[in-house]
Design a protein around this motif. Structure first.
Motif: not given
Length: 275
Positions: A53-61, A72-75, A81-83, A178-181
């Motif tokens: 699934f991730a390999g077929k879509l450029d915006h999915v990692t 929580g640690a996963g998030v 890695q998020a922009p 992301k700044a608030g996070f």
């Protein structure tokens, strides 16, 4: 309002068949620019599907830490890695309603950082579930809930017509910048599962930010699709409740009360899960 990138974050541990439906809704939502999937421990056949699934879509990692980090640690791992832009945190067994990201962005406009926007979580019949609208969690509210007196969640009260301040919204559907996070240091990783959303909402408010419930955003939440044993989930929830009350105890008396009630909280949480 300037449109920034919105990165959706999914943390999956043996989620079950609803994961595919969740991911397709996110991957093809025009308001979502990137999708980060954290594999916290899925069966081999599911991991193979996720890689394809991730390999077929450029915006999915696909992020594979090699072990179950906890929610929580996963998030937090994915958020690193998020922009720059916004982070949409959503459960792996929830299907995002189209237009929700736009509604949540609109609700965030002009809010003080670190803001958190939550949405309506509903079941297959369209009924609002427990969790999207909650008061501040206190020992009194936790204990009364165990005896069937709900003084905490607000799903049985009239729904608002538009975005309103709310002490606690659900981590099953939550938008943050992301700044608030980063300002808040992300989720507290001492919660392995459950209550981390209650914690981050409280910290956002205490930091001078805004927690807002937006009824125009929503997700269908199937719930209970994970293959994780219910007893294990209940133990994690019990440990998280105790950690929360210990963390926010503000006086020696309150700390002593938490110590006294901790075994009761744990036993009641586990017993409730067995019903």
């Amino acid at each position: 309002m300037t449109t920034l990138a919105t990165t959706a974050i999914i943390v999956s541990y043996r989620t079950g068949p609803r994961l595919h439906e969740c991911l397709y809704a996110l991957a093809y939502d025009p308001a979502i620019s990137a999708l980060l999937i954290v594999d916290n421990g899925n069966p081999d056949i599911e991991v193979a599907w996720l890689r394809t699934f991730a390999g077929k879509l450029d915006h999915v990692t696909l992020i594979e830490p090699g072990r179950n980090l906890g929610f929580g640690a996963g998030v937090n791992l994915a958020a690193k890695q998020a922009p720059d832009g916004d982070l949409l945190i959503i459960n792996p067994d929830a299907v995002l309603k189209r237009g929700s990201v736009e509604a949540m962005r609109e609700a965030a406009a002009g809010r003080a950082q670190p803001w958190i926007i939550g949405g309506r979580i509903f079941d297959e019949r369209g009924k609002e579930l427990r969790g999207p609208r909650r008061k501040t969690l206190t020992l009194f509210r936790a204990m009364t809930r165990f005896i069937g007196w709900n003084t905490w969640t607000l799903e049985n009260t009239p729904a608002p017509d538009g975005p309103i301040p709310m002490p606690v919204v659900s981590g099953a559907l939550m938008l943050m910048s992301k700044a608030g996070f980063d300002q808040l240091g992300g989720f507290d990783e001492d919660y392995f599962l459950h209550v981390e959303d209650v914690d981050i909402c409280r910290r956002a408010t205490e930091a001078g930010g805004a927690v807002i419930y937006c009824p125009h955003a929503g997700a269908l939440h199937y719930g209970s699709t994970s293959e994780a044993p219910s007893a294990t989930v209940a133990r994690h929830k019990a440990d998280s409740l105790v950690h929360y009350f210990r963390k926010f105890a503000s006086s020696p008396f309150e700390r002593a009360l938490v110590a006294l009630l901790a075994p009761v909280l744990k036993a009641a949480t586990i017993a409730r899960a067995r019903k």
